[in-house]
Write a protein that holds these residues in place. Structure first.
Motif, PDB file in Angstrom:
ATOM      1  N   GLU A  25      16.069  -5.092 -20.973  1.00 35.99           N
ATOM      2  CA  GLU A  25      16.991  -3.979 -20.749  1.00 35.99           C
ATOM      3  C   GLU A  25      17.894  -4.200 -19.545  1.00 35.99           C
ATOM      4  N   TYR A  26      17.340  -4.776 -18.483  1.00 35.89           N
ATOM      5  CA  TYR A  26      18.110  -4.872 -17.246  1.00 35.89           C
ATOM      6  C   TYR A  26      18.572  -6.292 -16.905  1.00 35.89           C
ATOM      7  N   PHE A  27      17.683  -7.250 -16.976  1.00 28.85           N
ATOM      8  CA  PHE A  27      18.016  -8.589 -16.506  1.00 28.85           C
ATOM      9  C   PHE A  27      18.769  -9.416 -17.549  1.00 28.85           C
ATOM     10  N   ASN A  28      18.303  -9.375 -18.800  1.00 29.72           N
ATOM     11  CA  ASN A  28      18.977 -10.155 -19.841  1.00 29.72           C
ATOM     12  C   ASN A  28      20.418  -9.699 -20.033  1.00 29.72           C
ATOM     13  N   LYS A  29      20.636  -8.374 -20.004  1.00 28.42           N
ATOM     14  CA  LYS A  29      21.985  -7.848 -20.176  1.00 28.42           C
ATOM     15  C   LYS A  29      22.906  -8.272 -19.046  1.00 28.42           C
ATOM     16  N   ALA A  30      22.329  -8.457 -17.863  1.00 22.79           N
ATOM     17  CA  ALA A  30      23.130  -8.865 -16.701  1.00 22.79           C
ATOM     18  C   ALA A  30      23.189 -10.388 -16.567  1.00 22.79           C
ATOM     19  N   HIS A  31      22.582 -11.086 -17.542  1.00 22.07           N
ATOM     20  CA  HIS A  31      22.548 -12.552 -17.538  1.00 22.07           C
ATOM     21  C   HIS A  31      21.897 -13.107 -16.263  1.00 22.07           C
ATOM     22  N   VAL A  32      20.778 -12.459 -15.872  1.00 23.59           N
ATOM     23  CA  VAL A  32      20.013 -12.883 -14.696  1.00 23.59           C
ATOM     24  C   VAL A  32      18.694 -13.478 -15.163  1.00 23.59           C
ATOM     25  N   ASN A  33      18.400 -14.686 -14.704  1.00 24.13           N
ATOM     26  CA  ASN A  33      17.134 -15.317 -15.066  1.00 24.13           C
ATOM     27  C   ASN A  33      15.967 -14.528 -14.487  1.00 24.13           C
ATOM     28  N   CYS A  34      14.942 -14.326 -15.293  1.00 20.38           N
ATOM     29  CA  CYS A  34      13.811 -13.515 -14.850  1.00 20.38           C
ATOM     30  C   CYS A  34      12.539 -13.968 -15.552  1.00 20.38           C
ATOM     31  N   ASP A  35      11.478 -14.179 -14.779  1.00 20.29           N
ATOM     32  CA  ASP A  35      10.155 -14.470 -15.319  1.00 20.29           C
ATOM     33  C   ASP A  35       9.267 -13.259 -15.068  1.00 20.29           C
ATOM     34  N   VAL A  36       8.355 -12.962 -15.975  1.00 23.08           N
ATOM     35  CA  VAL A  36       7.457 -11.817 -15.797  1.00 23.08           C
ATOM     36  C   VAL A  36       6.009 -12.308 -15.759  1.00 23.08           C
ATOM     37  N   PHE A  37       5.195 -11.629 -14.927  1.00 25.41           N
ATOM     38  CA  PHE A  37       3.793 -12.002 -14.771  1.00 25.41           C
ATOM     39  C   PHE A  37       2.938 -10.740 -14.726  1.00 25.41           C
ATOM     40  N   VAL A  38       1.732 -10.835 -15.203  1.00 26.13           N
ATOM     41  CA  VAL A  38       0.708  -9.818 -14.987  1.00 26.13           C
ATOM     42  C   VAL A  38      -0.497 -10.558 -14.434  1.00 26.13           C
ATOM     43  N   LYS A  39      -0.893 -10.211 -13.208  1.00 25.47           N
ATOM     44  CA  LYS A  39      -1.991 -10.917 -12.562  1.00 25.47           C
ATOM     45  C   LYS A  39      -3.004  -9.921 -12.039  1.00 25.47           C
ATOM     46  N   THR A  40      -4.245 -10.361 -11.910  1.00 23.70           N
ATOM     47  CA  THR A  40      -5.305  -9.507 -11.386  1.00 23.70           C
ATOM     48  C   THR A  40      -5.645  -9.933  -9.961  1.00 23.70           C
ATOM     49  N   GLY A  41      -6.150  -8.960  -9.190  1.00 22.80           N
ATOM     50  CA  GLY A  41      -6.528  -9.252  -7.822  1.00 22.80           C
ATOM     51  C   GLY A  41      -5.956  -8.228  -6.861  1.00 22.80           C
ATOM     52  N   ASP A  42      -6.208  -8.423  -5.583  1.00 23.48           N
ATOM     53  CA  ASP A  42      -5.651  -7.554  -4.558  1.00 23.48           C
ATOM     54  C   ASP A  42      -4.126  -7.620  -4.612  1.00 23.48           C
ATOM     55  N   LEU A  43      -3.468  -6.458  -4.671  1.00 26.38           N
ATOM     56  CA  LEU A  43      -2.026  -6.406  -4.887  1.00 26.38           C
ATOM     57  C   LEU A  43      -1.247  -7.266  -3.900  1.00 26.38           C
ATOM     58  N   ASN A  44      -1.465  -7.048  -2.606  1.00 31.33           N
ATOM     59  CA  ASN A  44      -0.694  -7.782  -1.612  1.00 31.33           C
ATOM     60  C   ASN A  44      -0.977  -9.276  -1.644  1.00 31.33           C
ATOM     61  N   GLN A  45      -2.244  -9.634  -1.854  1.00 30.62           N
ATOM     62  CA  GLN A  45      -2.582 -11.049  -1.889  1.00 30.62           C
ATOM     63  C   GLN A  45      -1.965 -11.725  -3.108  1.00 30.62           C
ATOM     64  N   VAL A  46      -1.940 -11.012  -4.238  1.00 28.13           N
ATOM     65  CA  VAL A  46      -1.305 -11.547  -5.447  1.00 28.13           C
ATOM     66  C   VAL A  46       0.186 -11.788  -5.191  1.00 28.13           C
ATOM     67  N   ILE A  47       0.829 -10.828  -4.522  1.00 29.49           N
ATOM     68  CA  ILE A  47       2.256 -10.967  -4.219  1.00 29.49           C
ATOM     69  C   ILE A  47       2.493 -12.162  -3.301  1.00 29.49           C
ATOM     70  N   LEU A  48       1.690 -12.285  -2.254  1.00 24.81           N
ATOM     71  CA  LEU A  48       1.858 -13.387  -1.298  1.00 24.81           C
ATOM     72  C   LEU A  48       1.579 -14.742  -1.941  1.00 24.81           C
ATOM     73  N   ASP A  49       0.563 -14.794  -2.789  1.00 28.37           N
ATOM     74  CA  ASP A  49       0.255 -16.049  -3.487  1.00 28.37           C
ATOM     75  C   ASP A  49       1.396 -16.426  -4.431  1.00 28.37           C
ATOM     76  N   THR A  50       1.937 -15.440  -5.140  1.00 31.35           N
ATOM     77  CA  THR A  50       3.045 -15.696  -6.060  1.00 31.35           C
ATOM     78  C   THR A  50       4.285 -16.138  -5.299  1.00 31.35           C
ATOM     79  N   LYS A  51       4.500 -15.542  -4.126  1.00 32.98           N
ATOM     80  CA  LYS A  51       5.625 -15.953  -3.277  1.00 32.98           C
ATOM     81  C   LYS A  51       5.563 -17.445  -2.987  1.00 32.98           C
ATOM     82  N   GLU A  52       4.371 -17.950  -2.685  1.00 34.31           N
ATOM     83  CA  GLU A  52       4.211 -19.368  -2.366  1.00 34.31           C
ATOM     84  C   GLU A  52       4.385 -20.249  -3.601  1.00 34.31           C
TER      85      GLU A  52
END
Length: 220
Positions: A25-52
């Motif tokens: 709805e939002y990214f494809n229409k704007a022609h912006v590359n986007c990957d989606v993930f669903v991960k389990t674990g502590d929210l902040n730690q998951v975000i920081l790990d994904t950042k790396e």
């Protein structure tokens, strides 16, 4: 990306489908590359790990703010740990045009002046005016601007001004200015990971994240 401590495989599929719909709805229409993930674990730690692992340059995170009882939140805790820019979007933020950026600074010399390059890029992308904001109080009057030459170097091509506002309560002084000048986004450069000076505890950053009335860009 969604991070949760406990989520069944079926729920993961449901959440992934919702993210893919948002992507379409939002990214494809704007022609912006986007990957989606669903991960389990502590929210902040998951975000920081994904950042790396994904070499993320900017984290965008929503916040519901404070109810007056909490002195921290997932968002405020993340800000203390993330060694990269984080854009915090308060709940109920409506669509807006980014025309006025306020950068809150004090009288101390910048630990990493290159962070101003991010403010420069944001302002250029959106053709926005930059408000350099220093809150003065009786305990710490600003006698001189040690960063004048640095600010001029990084912001030279932009429309910017430096305002000095008196208020004993720094947070209130910042929020009053945001309202008075119709600021669209507040930026701060905390010293949580300072290398040239003593790292800060990030108290003001946490308070602003818990009570932000406009999107908050934390550059650290």
């Amino acid at each position: 990306m969604i991070g949760k401590k406990n989520i069944s495989e079926e729920d993961q599929k449901i959440q992934l489908k919702k993210l893919q719909e948002l992507k379409s709805e939002y990214f494809n229409k704007a022609h912006v590359n986007c990957d989606v993930f669903v991960k389990t674990g502590d929210l902040n730690q998951v975000i920081l790990d994904t950042k790396e692992t994904q070499e993320v340059d900017l984290i965008v995170m929503g916040t519901s703010g404070s109810t007056g009882k909490e002195d921290s939140s997932n968002t405020s805790e993340l800000l203390a740990k993330a060694d990269c820019p984080v854009l915090v979007i308060p709940k109920n933020t409506a669509e807006f045009q980014l025309k006025n950026i306020a950068l809150a600074i004090d009288d101390k010399e910048f630990d990493d002046a290159s962070h101003l390059g991010i403010i420069h890029d944001f302002a250029r992308w959106f053709d926005a005016k930059v408000h350099l904001l220093t809150i003065e109080n009786e305990d710490s009057p600003v006698k001189a601007n040690k960063n004048s030459e640095t600010l001029e170097y990084y912001l030279d091509t932009l429309d910017y001004r430096h305002s000095f506002e008196k208020n004993m309560d720094i947070e209130k002084g910042i929020n009053d200015y945001i309202i008075q000048k119709d600021i669209d986004i507040l930026a701060i450069m905390p010293r949580n990971h300072a290398k040239k000076s003593e790292p800060s505890e990030g108290r003001l950053t946490k308070v602003l994240a818990l009570n932000c009335i406009k999107p908050l860009l934390v550059i650290d």
